[in-house]
Design a protein around this motif. Sequence first.
Motif, short mmCIF file in Angstrom:
data_model
loop_
_atom_site.label_atom_id
_atom_site.label_comp_id
_atom_site.label_asym_id
_atom_site.label_seq_id
_atom_site.Cartn_x
_atom_site.Cartn_y
_atom_site.Cartn_z
N VAL A 10 0.84 -1.20 0.00
CA VAL A 10 0.00 0.00 0.00
C VAL A 10 0.87 1.25 0.00
O VAL A 10 0.62 2.20 -0.75
CB VAL A 10 -0.97 -0.02 1.20
CG1 VAL A 10 -1.68 1.30 1.36
CG2 VAL A 10 -1.97 -1.16 1.04
N GLU A 36 -7.01 -7.26 3.10
CA GLU A 36 -6.29 -6.02 2.88
C GLU A 36 -6.79 -5.26 1.66
O GLU A 36 -6.29 -4.18 1.35
CB GLU A 36 -4.80 -6.31 2.70
CG GLU A 36 -4.18 -7.03 3.87
CD GLU A 36 -2.77 -7.50 3.59
OE1 GLU A 36 -2.35 -7.51 2.42
OE2 GLU A 36 -2.08 -7.85 4.56
N SER A 39 -7.79 -1.34 2.00
CA SER A 39 -6.69 -0.37 2.08
C SER A 39 -5.94 -0.30 0.76
O SER A 39 -5.47 0.77 0.37
CB SER A 39 -5.74 -0.71 3.23
OG SER A 39 -5.16 -1.98 3.06
N ALA A 42 -8.01 1.83 -1.57
CA ALA A 42 -7.93 3.23 -1.13
C ALA A 42 -6.61 3.87 -1.57
O ALA A 42 -6.54 5.09 -1.71
CB ALA A 42 -8.08 3.32 0.39
N ALA A 43 -5.59 3.05 -1.80
CA ALA A 43 -4.29 3.56 -2.25
C ALA A 43 -4.20 3.58 -3.78
O ALA A 43 -3.13 3.72 -4.34
CB ALA A 43 -3.17 2.70 -1.68
#
Length: 72
Positions: A10, A36, A39, A42-43
Amino acid sequence: MQLPGDMNGVQLARWLREQPGGRELRLVGISADLDEAGSALAADIERMLQKPLSAASIIEAIRPTPDDVARG
């Protein structure tokens, strides 16, 4: 997503997106643990693939989309 060293997947994705031309990259994450995925997405990792991988899932993840073709 674990990587060797001080950076995880990430963090690497965020760093890549900040670099010149980083928004043009197609980022695909690979992990045995899809917990995961939130996240990662979101990255700005566009797709998450779960291990073990198949050739078909890799090809599908990197195949150009109609948006890619329109951008040239």
